[in-house]
Design an enzyme around this catalytic site. Structure first.
Site, mmCIF file in Angstrom:
data_model
loop_
_atom_site.group_PDB
_atom_site.id
_atom_site.type_symbol
_atom_site.label_atom_id
_atom_site.label_comp_id
_atom_site.label_asym_id
_atom_site.label_seq_id
_atom_site.Cartn_x
_atom_site.Cartn_y
_atom_site.Cartn_z
ATOM 1 N N ASP A 101 0.992 -1.162 0.094
ATOM 2 C CA ASP A 101 -0.119 0.126 -0.001
ATOM 3 C C ASP A 101 0.842 1.218 -0.054
ATOM 4 O O ASP A 101 2.144 1.127 0.418
ATOM 5 C CB ASP A 101 -0.901 0.018 1.268
ATOM 6 C CG ASP A 101 -1.723 -1.185 1.285
ATOM 7 O OD1 ASP A 101 -2.322 -1.726 0.026
ATOM 8 O OD2 ASP A 101 -2.533 -1.461 2.385
ATOM 9 N N ILE A 102 0.280 2.229 -0.511
ATOM 10 C CA ILE A 102 1.067 3.579 -0.322
ATOM 11 C C ILE A 102 1.687 3.938 0.986
ATOM 12 O O ILE A 102 2.655 4.678 1.064
ATOM 13 C CB ILE A 102 0.068 4.685 -0.906
ATOM 14 C CG1 ILE A 102 0.903 5.950 -1.153
ATOM 15 C CG2 ILE A 102 -1.002 4.972 0.026
ATOM 16 C CD1 ILE A 102 0.093 6.979 -1.879
#
Length: 229
Positions: A101-102
């Protein structure tokens, strides 16, 4: 291999453009400009094009310590990608083998070998992944039993495979997964009524993130690491 062929195969540039770059002194071998497009590149030569190192043609495997705010795709119009961080390496068709995920940090494997990437990410290989987790609420001993038994995630009928949980402090733990469901670590803790505040991947299979790599830094895998998949 001839220098012009080496550069063409490694970068995907047409041989004519490569020769032009060599003629314009944009190519260096071992730190010195080389205008001989017929130069025979040796295995230990360092070749750069416009200041960027060009790895030898063929499959390549790298590890990256992913920082927050980057995305695990090859191109993105809104966020920097893990490929953008490889500014000193010129290799064709690089892509991340799997995603984070970011806001998740840590180990990302990057390659131009599609079959190798598939072995890393395919569910049937059940590649173990190890994460360091920080949470908003305390992690109590009953988590150990629940993670070992498997947890039924929201909107899913089948529980997760048993996972190992090592409690490190009141709000920090190490989790080893044997599968890779969507946002699995965050969803497992959410199912326990807790929220993940920080997530860092330490290991994929037998490959551990090099402790010497700062966020955003990378290195090529050793031969033994690459052959572990």
């Amino acid at each position: 291999m001839r220098l012009d062929k080496y550069l063409s195969q490694a970068t995907g540039l047409p041989r004519s453009l490569v020769k032009r770059q060599i003629k314009c002194k944009n190519v260096e071998v071992n730190g010195q400009p080389c205008q001989d497009h017929g130069y025979k590149v040796l295995s230990d030569d360092q070749v750069t094009l416009e200041g960027h190192e060009v790895a030898a043609p063929g499959p390549k495997y790298l590890m990256l310590n992913k920082p927050q705010g980057t995305v695990c795709v090859t191109e993105d119009s809104e966020h920097p990608t893990v490929i953008d961080l490889l500014e000193q390496v010129t290799i064709r068709d690089l892509h991340p083998a799997g995603r984070l995920d970011i806001d998740t940090t840590g180990l990302v494997l990057i390659t131009n070998d599609g079959q190798w990437s598939h072995r890393v990410t395919s569910p049937k290989h059940q590649c173990d992944k190890v994460y360091l987790v920080s949470t908003a609420e305390p992690i109590t001993p009953d988590y150990l039993t629940q993670f070992a038994a498997g947890i039924t995630l929201r909107n899913e009928d089948k529980p997760t495979l048993p996972a190992e949980l090592e409690i490190l402090s009141a709000t920090q733990a190490r989790v080893t997964l044997h599968e890779g469901r969507y946002h699995q670590v965050k969803r497992m803790f959410a199912a326990m009524g807790n929220k993940v505040t920080a997530l860092h991947r330490e290991q994929i299979g037998h490959i551990r993130l090099d402790e010497d790599l700062e966020p955003g830094e990378y290195r090529f895998l050793t031969e033994a690491e690459a052959k572990s998949f």
